[in-house]
Design a protein around this motif. Structure first.
Motif, PDB file in Angstrom:
ATOM      1  N   THR A  28       0.831  -1.211   0.000  1.00 25.33           N
ATOM      2  CA  THR A  28       0.000   0.000   0.000  1.00 25.33           C
ATOM      3  C   THR A  28       0.860   1.253   0.000  1.00 25.33           C
ATOM      4  OG1 THR A  28      -1.718  -1.183   1.215  1.00 25.33           O
ATOM      5  CG2 THR A  28      -1.850   1.220   1.191  1.00 25.33           C
ATOM      6  N   TRP A  29       1.879   1.284   0.851  1.00 22.82           N
ATOM      7  CA  TRP A  29       2.770   2.448   0.897  1.00 22.82           C
ATOM      8  C   TRP A  29       3.606   2.556  -0.365  1.00 22.82           C
ATOM      9  CZ3 TRP A  29       1.815   6.265   3.910  1.00 22.82           C
ATOM     10  CH2 TRP A  29       1.187   6.063   5.153  1.00 22.82           C
TER      11      TRP A  29
ATOM     12  N   LEU B  40      -4.634   5.313  -8.289  1.00 18.51           N
ATOM     13  CA  LEU B  40      -3.810   4.539  -7.359  1.00 18.51           C
ATOM     14  C   LEU B  40      -3.844   5.130  -5.947  1.00 18.51           C
ATOM     15  CD1 LEU B  40      -0.596   3.665  -9.419  1.00 18.51           C
ATOM     16  CD2 LEU B  40      -2.384   2.100  -8.670  1.00 18.51           C
ATOM     17  N   ILE B  41      -3.823   6.458  -5.857  1.00 16.22           N
ATOM     18  CA  ILE B  41      -3.895   7.110  -4.542  1.00 16.22           C
ATOM     19  C   ILE B  41      -5.227   6.788  -3.868  1.00 16.22           C
ATOM     20  CG2 ILE B  41      -4.069   9.356  -3.368  1.00 16.22           C
ATOM     21  CD1 ILE B  41      -2.017  10.396  -5.454  1.00 16.22           C
TER      22      ILE B  41
ATOM     23  N   SER C 227      -7.987   3.975   0.359  1.00 20.55           N
ATOM     24  CA  SER C 227      -9.148   3.152   0.751  1.00 20.55           C
ATOM     25  C   SER C 227      -8.701   1.963   1.585  1.00 20.55           C
ATOM     26  CB  SER C 227      -9.887   2.662  -0.505  1.00 20.55           C
ATOM     27  OG  SER C 227     -10.395   3.742  -1.246  1.00 20.55           O
ATOM     28  N   VAL C 228      -7.568   1.349   1.179  1.00 21.50           N
ATOM     29  CA  VAL C 228      -7.038   0.210   1.931  1.00 21.50           C
ATOM     30  C   VAL C 228      -6.550   0.646   3.306  1.00 21.50           C
ATOM     31  CG1 VAL C 228      -5.157  -1.482   2.012  1.00 21.50           C
ATOM     32  CG2 VAL C 228      -6.379  -1.087  -0.138  1.00 21.50           C
ATOM     33  N   LEU C 229      -5.928   1.818   3.367  1.00 19.80           N
ATOM     34  CA  LEU C 229      -5.376   2.294   4.640  1.00 19.80           C
ATOM     35  C   LEU C 229      -6.438   2.690   5.660  1.00 19.80           C
ATOM     36  CD1 LEU C 229      -2.321   4.504   3.551  1.00 19.80           C
ATOM     37  CD2 LEU C 229      -2.245   2.381   4.853  1.00 19.80           C
ATOM     38  N   PHE C 230      -7.522   3.337   5.180  1.00 19.93           N
ATOM     39  CA  PHE C 230      -8.461   3.959   6.107  1.00 19.93           C
ATOM     40  C   PHE C 230      -9.837   3.302   6.173  1.00 19.93           C
ATOM     41  CE2 PHE C 230      -5.508   7.441   4.890  1.00 19.93           C
ATOM     42  CZ  PHE C 230      -4.951   7.621   6.140  1.00 19.93           C
ATOM     43  N   LEU C 231     -10.070   2.299   5.330  1.00 18.10           N
ATOM     44  CA  LEU C 231     -11.388   1.633   5.366  1.00 18.10           C
ATOM     45  C   LEU C 231     -11.269   0.229   5.943  1.00 18.10           C
ATOM     46  CD1 LEU C 231     -12.958   2.746   1.962  1.00 18.10           C
ATOM     47  CD2 LEU C 231     -13.325   3.705   4.232  1.00 18.10           C
TER      48      LEU C 231
END
Length: 265
Positions: free
Chosen positions: A97-98, A255-256, A261-265
Protein backbone atom coordinates in the motif's frame (compact mmCIF):
# COMPACT_ATOMS: atom_id res chain seq x y z
CA UNK A 1 -11.10 -9.90 -22.26
CA UNK A 2 -8.33 -9.35 -19.70
CA UNK A 3 -5.76 -10.57 -22.24
CA UNK A 4 -6.98 -8.18 -24.95
CA UNK A 5 -6.84 -5.32 -22.44
CA UNK A 6 -3.30 -6.38 -21.54
CA UNK A 7 -2.25 -6.36 -25.23
CA UNK A 8 -3.80 -2.92 -25.84
CA UNK A 9 -2.03 -1.56 -22.74
CA UNK A 10 1.26 -3.01 -23.95
CA UNK A 11 0.88 -1.47 -27.43
CA UNK A 12 0.10 1.97 -25.98
CA UNK A 13 2.93 1.84 -23.43
CA UNK A 14 5.50 0.65 -25.99
CA UNK A 15 4.43 3.39 -28.40
CA UNK A 16 4.86 6.08 -25.73
CA UNK A 17 8.26 4.66 -24.80
CA UNK A 18 9.35 4.82 -28.44
CA UNK A 19 8.12 8.40 -28.82
CA UNK A 20 9.48 9.88 -25.60
CA UNK A 21 12.30 7.57 -24.45
CA UNK A 22 10.66 7.66 -21.03
CA UNK A 23 6.91 7.95 -20.87
CA UNK A 24 5.66 4.42 -21.28
CA UNK A 25 7.69 2.89 -18.49
CA UNK A 26 5.89 4.66 -15.68
CA UNK A 27 2.52 3.37 -16.92
CA UNK A 28 3.51 -0.30 -17.25
CA UNK A 29 3.21 -1.13 -13.55
CA UNK A 30 -0.20 0.52 -12.91
CA UNK A 31 -1.50 -1.01 -16.17
CA UNK A 32 -0.59 -4.50 -14.93
CA UNK A 33 -2.02 -3.71 -11.49
CA UNK A 34 -5.34 -2.65 -13.03
CA UNK A 35 -5.71 -5.48 -15.57
CA UNK A 36 -4.29 -8.32 -13.44
CA UNK A 37 -5.20 -7.17 -9.90
CA UNK A 38 -1.55 -7.29 -8.84
CA UNK A 39 0.35 -5.30 -6.20
CA UNK A 40 3.30 -3.04 -7.14
CA UNK A 41 5.83 -5.71 -6.10
CA UNK A 42 4.07 -8.33 -8.30
CA UNK A 43 3.70 -6.03 -11.33
CA UNK A 44 7.11 -4.32 -11.20
CA UNK A 45 9.29 -7.23 -12.46
CA UNK A 46 6.90 -8.04 -15.36
CA UNK A 47 6.51 -4.39 -16.35
CA UNK A 48 10.26 -3.90 -16.12
CA UNK A 49 10.96 -6.93 -18.34
CA UNK A 50 8.59 -5.60 -21.02
CA UNK A 51 10.05 -2.09 -20.88
CA UNK A 52 13.64 -3.41 -20.85
CA UNK A 53 13.21 -5.62 -23.93
CA UNK A 54 11.32 -2.85 -25.76
CA UNK A 55 14.10 -0.40 -24.89
CA UNK A 56 16.63 -2.91 -26.28
CA UNK A 57 14.86 -2.84 -29.66
CA UNK A 58 14.83 0.99 -29.62
CA UNK A 59 18.49 1.24 -28.57
CA UNK A 60 19.59 -1.10 -31.40
CA UNK A 61 17.81 1.19 -33.87
CA UNK A 62 19.57 4.18 -32.29
CA UNK A 63 22.98 2.46 -32.47
CA UNK A 64 22.45 1.70 -36.16
CA UNK A 65 21.68 5.40 -36.74
CA UNK A 66 24.74 6.35 -34.59
CA UNK A 67 22.75 8.67 -32.33
CA UNK A 68 23.27 6.71 -29.08
CA UNK A 69 25.97 8.01 -26.73
CA UNK A 70 26.86 4.48 -25.66
CA UNK A 71 29.78 5.39 -23.34
CA UNK A 72 27.45 7.61 -21.28
CA UNK A 73 24.79 4.86 -21.28
CA UNK A 74 27.24 2.20 -20.07
CA UNK A 75 28.70 4.50 -17.37
CA UNK A 76 25.25 5.48 -16.02
CA UNK A 77 24.16 1.83 -16.00
CA UNK A 78 27.31 0.64 -14.16
CA UNK A 79 26.92 3.31 -11.46
CA UNK A 80 23.23 2.34 -11.06
CA UNK A 81 23.93 -1.31 -10.08
CA UNK A 82 24.32 -0.84 -6.27
CA UNK A 83 21.30 1.46 -5.98
CA UNK A 84 19.17 -0.84 -8.17
CA UNK A 85 20.04 -3.74 -5.84
CA UNK A 86 19.07 -1.64 -2.84
CA UNK A 87 15.82 -0.57 -4.57
CA UNK A 88 14.80 -4.21 -5.16
CA UNK A 89 15.58 -4.98 -1.51
CA UNK A 90 13.38 -2.07 -0.35
CA UNK A 91 10.53 -3.19 -2.65
CA UNK A 92 10.46 -6.54 -0.83
CA UNK A 93 10.18 -5.04 2.67
CA UNK A 94 7.94 -1.98 2.16
CA UNK A 95 4.15 -2.50 2.48
CA UNK A 96 2.43 -2.79 -0.97
CA UNK A 97 0.00 0.00 0.00
CA UNK A 98 2.77 2.45 0.90
CA UNK A 99 4.69 1.42 -2.22
CA UNK A 100 1.61 2.23 -4.33
CA UNK A 101 1.32 5.63 -2.65
CA UNK A 102 5.01 6.38 -3.26
CA UNK A 103 4.64 5.30 -6.89
CA UNK A 104 1.58 7.56 -7.29
CA UNK A 105 3.36 10.60 -5.85
CA UNK A 106 6.33 10.07 -8.18
CA UNK A 107 3.87 9.87 -11.11
CA UNK A 108 2.19 13.14 -10.06
CA UNK A 109 5.53 14.98 -9.89
CA UNK A 110 6.60 13.63 -13.30
CA UNK A 111 3.27 14.52 -14.91
CA UNK A 112 3.32 18.04 -13.45
CA UNK A 113 6.82 18.72 -14.73
CA UNK A 114 6.01 17.38 -18.21
CA UNK A 115 2.61 19.10 -18.53
CA UNK A 116 3.88 22.53 -17.46
CA UNK A 117 7.25 22.06 -19.22
CA UNK A 118 9.26 22.54 -16.03
CA UNK A 119 12.31 20.83 -17.57
CA UNK A 120 14.41 23.78 -18.68
CA UNK A 121 17.77 23.30 -20.34
CA UNK A 122 20.86 24.92 -18.80
CA UNK A 123 22.45 27.62 -20.91
CA UNK A 124 25.84 26.26 -19.82
CA UNK A 125 25.33 22.52 -19.11
CA UNK A 126 28.03 20.69 -17.09
CA UNK A 127 28.32 17.90 -19.70
CA UNK A 128 29.20 19.36 -23.10
CA UNK A 129 29.24 17.87 -26.57
CA UNK A 130 32.20 18.17 -28.95
CA UNK A 131 30.50 20.00 -31.81
CA UNK A 132 32.79 18.48 -34.44
CA UNK A 133 32.12 14.84 -33.41
CA UNK A 134 28.71 15.08 -31.70
CA UNK A 135 30.11 13.05 -28.77
CA UNK A 136 30.33 14.06 -25.10
CA UNK A 137 33.56 15.55 -23.79
CA UNK A 138 34.63 13.29 -20.91
CA UNK A 139 36.14 14.76 -17.73
CA UNK A 140 35.60 14.46 -13.94
CA UNK A 141 32.55 16.76 -14.00
CA UNK A 142 30.88 14.80 -16.82
CA UNK A 143 31.54 11.46 -15.11
CA UNK A 144 30.25 12.75 -11.75
CA UNK A 145 27.02 14.28 -13.09
CA UNK A 146 26.17 11.25 -15.23
CA UNK A 147 27.01 8.96 -12.30
CA UNK A 148 24.53 10.82 -10.07
CA UNK A 149 21.83 10.29 -12.71
CA UNK A 150 22.68 6.57 -12.60
CA UNK A 151 22.32 6.37 -8.81
CA UNK A 152 18.82 7.93 -8.84
CA UNK A 153 17.62 6.00 -11.91
CA UNK A 154 18.88 2.69 -10.47
CA UNK A 155 17.12 3.20 -7.13
CA UNK A 156 13.77 4.04 -8.77
CA UNK A 157 14.11 1.16 -11.26
CA UNK A 158 14.76 -1.40 -8.53
CA UNK A 159 12.13 0.00 -6.17
CA UNK A 160 9.25 0.75 -8.56
CA UNK A 161 10.10 -1.16 -11.77
CA UNK A 162 9.68 1.93 -13.94
CA UNK A 163 12.81 1.79 -16.08
CA UNK A 164 14.04 5.17 -14.85
CA UNK A 165 13.48 6.87 -18.21
CA UNK A 166 11.28 9.58 -16.74
CA UNK A 167 14.32 10.64 -14.67
CA UNK A 168 16.98 10.01 -17.32
CA UNK A 169 15.47 12.06 -20.17
CA UNK A 170 14.89 15.33 -18.25
CA UNK A 171 18.22 14.85 -16.43
CA UNK A 172 20.12 14.49 -19.72
CA UNK A 173 18.25 17.52 -21.07
CA UNK A 174 19.39 19.61 -18.10
CA UNK A 175 22.91 18.23 -17.76
CA UNK A 176 23.99 17.97 -21.43
CA UNK A 177 23.61 19.81 -24.71
CA UNK A 178 22.77 16.65 -26.66
CA UNK A 179 19.92 17.00 -29.17
CA UNK A 180 16.58 15.43 -28.25
CA UNK A 181 16.79 12.49 -30.70
CA UNK A 182 20.16 11.50 -29.22
CA UNK A 183 18.80 11.88 -25.64
CA UNK A 184 15.81 9.61 -26.39
CA UNK A 185 18.00 6.96 -28.06
CA UNK A 186 20.61 7.09 -25.26
CA UNK A 187 17.86 6.90 -22.64
CA UNK A 188 16.52 3.71 -24.24
CA UNK A 189 19.96 2.08 -24.04
CA UNK A 190 20.31 3.12 -20.38
CA UNK A 191 16.82 1.73 -19.60
CA UNK A 192 17.81 -1.57 -21.25
CA UNK A 193 21.08 -1.83 -19.28
CA UNK A 194 19.65 -0.77 -15.89
CA UNK A 195 16.53 -2.87 -16.45
CA UNK A 196 18.67 -5.91 -17.26
CA UNK A 197 20.49 -5.54 -13.94
CA UNK A 198 17.23 -5.19 -11.97
CA UNK A 199 15.63 -8.17 -13.76
CA UNK A 200 18.66 -10.31 -12.88
CA UNK A 201 18.30 -9.28 -9.24
CA UNK A 202 14.57 -10.18 -9.25
CA UNK A 203 15.34 -13.61 -10.76
CA UNK A 204 18.14 -14.26 -8.24
CA UNK A 205 15.72 -13.28 -5.46
CA UNK A 206 13.38 -16.04 -6.67
CA UNK A 207 10.70 -14.11 -8.59
CA UNK A 208 8.61 -16.41 -10.82
CA UNK A 209 7.35 -14.76 -14.03
CA UNK A 210 3.76 -15.72 -15.03
CA UNK A 211 4.54 -16.99 -18.53
CA UNK A 212 1.41 -16.19 -20.61
CA UNK A 213 0.85 -12.70 -19.19
CA UNK A 214 4.56 -11.84 -19.43
CA UNK A 215 4.94 -12.98 -23.06
CA UNK A 216 1.74 -11.21 -24.20
CA UNK A 217 2.70 -7.95 -22.50
CA UNK A 218 6.33 -8.06 -23.70
CA UNK A 219 5.41 -8.73 -27.34
CA UNK A 220 2.75 -5.98 -27.30
CA UNK A 221 5.22 -3.47 -25.81
CA UNK A 222 7.89 -4.30 -28.42
CA UNK A 223 5.38 -3.88 -31.29
CA UNK A 224 4.25 -0.59 -29.76
CA UNK A 225 7.90 0.51 -29.48
CA UNK A 226 8.44 -0.13 -33.21
CA UNK A 227 5.36 1.93 -34.04
CA UNK A 228 6.47 4.75 -31.73
CA UNK A 229 9.94 4.92 -33.28
CA UNK A 230 8.29 5.21 -36.73
CA UNK A 231 5.98 8.00 -35.54
CA UNK A 232 8.65 10.06 -33.75
CA UNK A 233 9.31 12.26 -36.78
CA UNK A 234 5.61 12.64 -37.69
CA UNK A 235 3.98 13.73 -34.41
CA UNK A 236 4.53 16.90 -32.38
CA UNK A 237 6.27 15.63 -29.23
CA UNK A 238 4.83 18.42 -27.05
CA UNK A 239 1.31 17.20 -27.87
CA UNK A 240 2.29 13.60 -27.10
CA UNK A 241 3.83 14.64 -23.78
CA UNK A 242 0.73 16.59 -22.69
CA UNK A 243 -1.54 13.63 -23.49
CA UNK A 244 0.86 11.33 -21.65
CA UNK A 245 0.99 13.66 -18.62
CA UNK A 246 -2.83 13.77 -18.46
CA UNK A 247 -3.04 9.96 -18.54
CA UNK A 248 -0.35 9.68 -15.84
CA UNK A 249 -2.25 12.09 -13.55
CA UNK A 250 -5.44 10.06 -14.01
CA UNK A 251 -3.68 6.78 -13.21
CA UNK A 252 -1.93 8.34 -10.18
CA UNK A 253 -5.22 9.66 -8.77
CA UNK A 254 -6.76 6.18 -9.17
CA UNK A 255 -3.81 4.54 -7.36
CA UNK A 256 -3.90 7.11 -4.54
CA UNK A 257 -7.66 6.58 -4.09
CA UNK A 258 -7.35 2.77 -3.94
CA UNK A 259 -4.31 2.95 -1.61
CA UNK A 260 -6.03 5.34 0.81
CA UNK A 261 -9.15 3.15 0.75
CA UNK A 262 -7.04 0.21 1.93
CA UNK A 263 -5.38 2.29 4.64
CA UNK A 264 -8.46 3.96 6.11
CA UNK A 265 -11.39 1.63 5.37
Amino acid sequence: MDMWLLVLEGLAIGCLLGLTGAGGGILAVPALMASQGWTVSQAAPVGLLAITLSAFVGSVQGLLKKIVRYKAAIWIALISIPSARYGVHLSNIISPTWLSLAFSLVMMVVAYRIFFNKVHDFEDPPCKVNQSTGKLIWNVKTASVLGLIGVVAGLLTGLLGVGGGFVIVPALRKATDLDMRSIVATSLMIIFLIGGVSISIHVLDGFQYPVSVTISFVVACILGMLVGRRLINLIDLKTVQKIFATVVIGVAVYLIWTSLSVLFL
